[in-house]
Enzyme design. Structure first.
Site, PDB file in Angstrom:
ATOM      1  N   ARG A 172      -5.215  67.270   1.614  1.00  0.00           N
ATOM      2  CA  ARG A 172      -4.740  65.954   1.158  1.00  0.00           C
ATOM      3  C   ARG A 172      -4.831  65.883  -0.386  1.00  0.00           C
ATOM      4  O   ARG A 172      -3.843  66.050  -1.077  1.00  0.00           O
ATOM      5  CB  ARG A 172      -5.525  64.822   1.846  1.00  0.00           C
ATOM      6  CG  ARG A 172      -4.836  63.464   1.751  1.00  0.00           C
ATOM      7  CD  ARG A 172      -5.009  62.775   0.423  1.00  0.00           C
ATOM      8  NE  ARG A 172      -6.411  62.435   0.145  1.00  0.00           N
ATOM      9  CZ  ARG A 172      -6.844  62.002  -1.029  1.00  0.00           C
ATOM     10  NH1 ARG A 172      -6.005  61.848  -2.048  1.00  0.00           N
ATOM     11  NH2 ARG A 172      -8.126  61.742  -1.227  1.00  0.00           N
TER      12      ARG A 172
ATOM     13  N   CYS B 104      -4.828  63.311  -8.669  1.00  0.00           N
ATOM     14  CA  CYS B 104      -3.947  62.197  -8.320  1.00  0.00           C
ATOM     15  C   CYS B 104      -2.697  62.247  -9.186  1.00  0.00           C
ATOM     16  O   CYS B 104      -2.796  62.270 -10.413  1.00  0.00           O
ATOM     17  CB  CYS B 104      -4.678  60.875  -8.526  1.00  0.00           C
ATOM     18  SG  CYS B 104      -3.612  59.451  -8.267  1.00  0.00           S
TER      19      CYS B 104
HETATM   20  N1  COA Z   1       4.592  55.554   5.140  1.00  0.00           N
HETATM   21  C1  COA Z   1       5.899  55.885   5.036  1.00  0.00           C
HETATM   22  N2  COA Z   1       6.766  55.209   4.273  1.00  0.00           N
HETATM   23  C2  COA Z   1       6.293  54.154   3.605  1.00  0.00           C
HETATM   24  C3  COA Z   1       4.962  53.750   3.689  1.00  0.00           C
HETATM   25  C4  COA Z   1       4.082  54.522   4.487  1.00  0.00           C
HETATM   26  N3  COA Z   1       2.793  54.233   4.581  1.00  0.00           N
HETATM   27  N4  COA Z   1       4.799  52.673   2.920  1.00  0.00           N
HETATM   28  C5  COA Z   1       5.982  52.399   2.361  1.00  0.00           C
HETATM   29  N5  COA Z   1       6.895  53.286   2.787  1.00  0.00           N
HETATM   30  C6  COA Z   1       8.301  53.400   2.414  1.00  0.00           C
HETATM   31  C7  COA Z   1       9.071  52.179   2.734  1.00  0.00           C
HETATM   32  O1  COA Z   1       9.570  52.240   4.035  1.00  0.00           O
HETATM   33  C8  COA Z   1      10.165  52.248   1.695  1.00  0.00           C
HETATM   34  O2  COA Z   1      11.119  53.189   2.105  1.00  0.00           O
HETATM   35  P1  COA Z   1      12.672  53.024   1.690  1.00  0.00           P
HETATM   36  O3  COA Z   1      12.720  53.119   0.193  1.00  0.00           O
HETATM   37  O4  COA Z   1      13.315  54.190   2.362  1.00  0.00           O
HETATM   38  O5  COA Z   1      13.064  51.702   2.208  1.00  0.00           O
HETATM   39  C9  COA Z   1       9.471  52.820   0.505  1.00  0.00           C
HETATM   40  O6  COA Z   1       8.356  53.534   1.005  1.00  0.00           O
HETATM   41  C10 COA Z   1       8.993  51.758  -0.464  1.00  0.00           C
HETATM   42  O7  COA Z   1       8.251  50.815   0.248  1.00  0.00           O
HETATM   43  P2  COA Z   1       7.462  49.633  -0.457  1.00  0.00           P
HETATM   44  O8  COA Z   1       6.778  48.830   0.586  1.00  0.00           O
HETATM   45  O9  COA Z   1       8.362  48.949  -1.438  1.00  0.00           O
HETATM   46  O10 COA Z   1       6.346  50.429  -1.154  1.00  0.00           O
HETATM   47  P3  COA Z   1       6.220  50.885  -2.660  1.00  0.00           P
HETATM   48  O11 COA Z   1       7.429  51.562  -3.172  1.00  0.00           O
HETATM   49  O12 COA Z   1       5.649  49.776  -3.417  1.00  0.00           O
HETATM   50  O13 COA Z   1       5.109  52.026  -2.443  1.00  0.00           O
HETATM   51  C11 COA Z   1       3.126  52.907  -1.488  1.00  0.00           C
HETATM   52  C12 COA Z   1       3.798  51.710  -2.065  1.00  0.00           C
HETATM   53  C13 COA Z   1       1.629  52.699  -1.550  1.00  0.00           C
HETATM   54  C14 COA Z   1       3.544  53.075  -0.050  1.00  0.00           C
HETATM   55  C15 COA Z   1       3.547  54.176  -2.248  1.00  0.00           C
HETATM   56  O14 COA Z   1       3.423  53.951  -3.618  1.00  0.00           O
HETATM   57  C16 COA Z   1       2.718  55.355  -1.861  1.00  0.00           C
HETATM   58  O15 COA Z   1       2.798  55.860  -0.742  1.00  0.00           O
HETATM   59  N6  COA Z   1       1.935  55.864  -2.801  1.00  0.00           N
HETATM   60  C17 COA Z   1       1.121  57.041  -2.593  1.00  0.00           C
HETATM   61  C18 COA Z   1      -0.208  56.843  -3.214  1.00  0.00           C
HETATM   62  C19 COA Z   1      -1.033  58.076  -3.086  1.00  0.00           C
HETATM   63  O16 COA Z   1      -1.132  58.703  -2.040  1.00  0.00           O
HETATM   64  N7  COA Z   1      -1.655  58.466  -4.206  1.00  0.00           N
HETATM   65  C20 COA Z   1      -2.490  59.590  -4.264  1.00  0.00           C
HETATM   66  C21 COA Z   1      -3.738  59.434  -3.473  1.00  0.00           C
HETATM   67  S1  COA Z   1      -4.902  58.310  -4.128  1.00  0.00           S
HETATM   68 ZN    ZN Z   2      -9.697  63.053  -5.768  1.00  0.00          ZN
END
Ligand code: COA
Ligand code: ZN
Length: 305
Positions: A12, A236
């Site tokens: 992860r 990250c």
């Molecule tokens: N699993 C799959 N897809 C997801 C999701 C999830 N948990 N959460 C949101 N999405 C998808 C939505 O369906 C949407 O898809 P689309 O563009 O095809 O319609 C898109 O992501 C955006 O959704 P939204 O609710 O507007 O979220 P966002 O763009 O604000 O993103 C997060 C928020 C948190 C989901 C995203 O930023 C993310 O996954 N970040 C990863 C953070 C991470 O792992 N960082 C490192 C570890 S600390």
């Molecule tokens: Zn870490």
């Protein structure tokens, strides 16, 4: 000696920032190999947006194909309700919810204010209704690469809010390796005093070479649970300057040499670690896999005739 519990996060935290997609078969094979090494827990993947973290877009498939070993908990990182639903369908043993104690980092990483994240995660905890264990990882607890210092009181405030919601554990993360041992000692004292009933885990990065010193400081303060990443991969993608976690095998080797019971098969773990550069296609920072254990002796050079 005290029993130490290790949570392996390479597939992860380790993989999320890797430039080249690691094929699903290789991820499954790696988790299966790690499952045989004695870990208490393995953080297999994250159920995040595939656009945000393309490397882990195969989360369902990986969770579906790994061979689960009794006694090992399989946890996954979850940023929101959608992620929690996916994780539950994939039969995760634990949801590792994540938010940052720094407003700026939380916005960069999760596109929400901290308050929005907290409310979203509180909703997840309510929806889960105790069907699966919940851990909360708090990022940037020892400093934010954009804001600088994160006051300890701020970390304790967010930790308390989650403790009140009945989570099983809290992971206090040094996301970009800004912690130093004196700071860790103070933090650990405060955490143990306030949250003695919770599983407390410390998550260090070795960005500035202080990783193992921080493990030792936490250990001396009574912490027995640590995250580590095989080979020292990790970081990250939304934290400028982030680099590798502490290498699990280096930390485990150190604790074993000191006489702690890690429950780990260190030789087996080093074999897996030595194979990691092939999996990711580049060298990795971990040191013991290259140098060998302190008990691996070399023959003396032949005397010159
Ligand atoms: N699993 C799959 N897809 C997801 C999701 C999830 N948990 N959460 C949101 N999405 C998808 C939505 O369906 C949407 O898809 P689309 O563009 O095809 O319609 C898109 O992501 C955006 O959704 P939204 O609710 O507007 O979220 P966002 O763009 O604000 O993103 C997060 C928020 C948190 C989901 C995203 O930023 C993310 O996954 N970040 C990863 C953070 C991470 O792992 N960082 C490192 C570890 S600390
Ligand atoms: Zn870490």
């Amino acid at each position: 000696m005290r029993r130490i519990h290790f949570n392996e996060v390479v597939t992860r935290d380790g993989f999320q920032m890797e430039p080249r997609f690691v094929p699903t078969d290789d991820k499954v094979a790696l988790v299966d190999a790690l499952s045989e090494c004695g870990y208490a827990k393995i953080e297999v993947t994250s159920f995040t947006s595939p656009k945000a973290i393309p490397m882990l877009r195969d989360a369902e498939e990986v969770m579906g194909r790994i061979r689960r070993v009794a006694g090992v908990e399989y946890t996954v990182l979850v940023p929101n309700l959608r992620g929690a639903e996916r994780a539950m369908e994939s039969r995760a043993d634990e949801l590792n919810l994540v938010m940052s104690t720094s407003e700026t980092h939380n916005r960069a990483n999760l596109r929400m204010t901290r308050e929005q994240s907290f409310n979203g995660l509180a909703e997840v905890i309510r929806a889960v209704e105790g069907r699966v264990a919940v851990n909360v990882s708090l990022s940037t607890c020892f400093g934010c690469p954009m804001e600088g210092e994160v006051p300890q009181a701020e970390v304790l405030r967010w930790a308390s809010r989650f403790a009140e919601l009945g989570v099983r554990g809290l992971t206090i993360c040094d996301t970009t390796g800004m912690a130093h041992p004196a700071q860790v000692a103070r933090m650990v004292d405060a955490l143990q005093a306030a949250f003695a009933a919770l599983q407390l885990t410390l998550h260090f990065h070795n960005t500035r070479g202080m990783g193992l010193a921080n493990v030792l400081a936490a250990l001396q303060g009574g912490i027995t649970r640590f995250d580590g990443s095989l080979g020292g991969l990790g970081g990250c993608p939304y934290a400028p300057g982030a680099s590798g976690n502490i290498a699990s095998e280096d930390a485990i080797h150190m604790l074993d040499a000191m006489g702690y019971d890690t429950g780990m098969d260190i030789e087996g773990l080093l074999d897996v670690a030595r194979h990691l550069p092939q999996v990711v296609g580049h060298e990795v920072p971990g040191q013991v896999a290259k140098a060998g254990r302190i008990t691996d002796l070399h023959p003396a050079p032949q005397e010159q005739a």
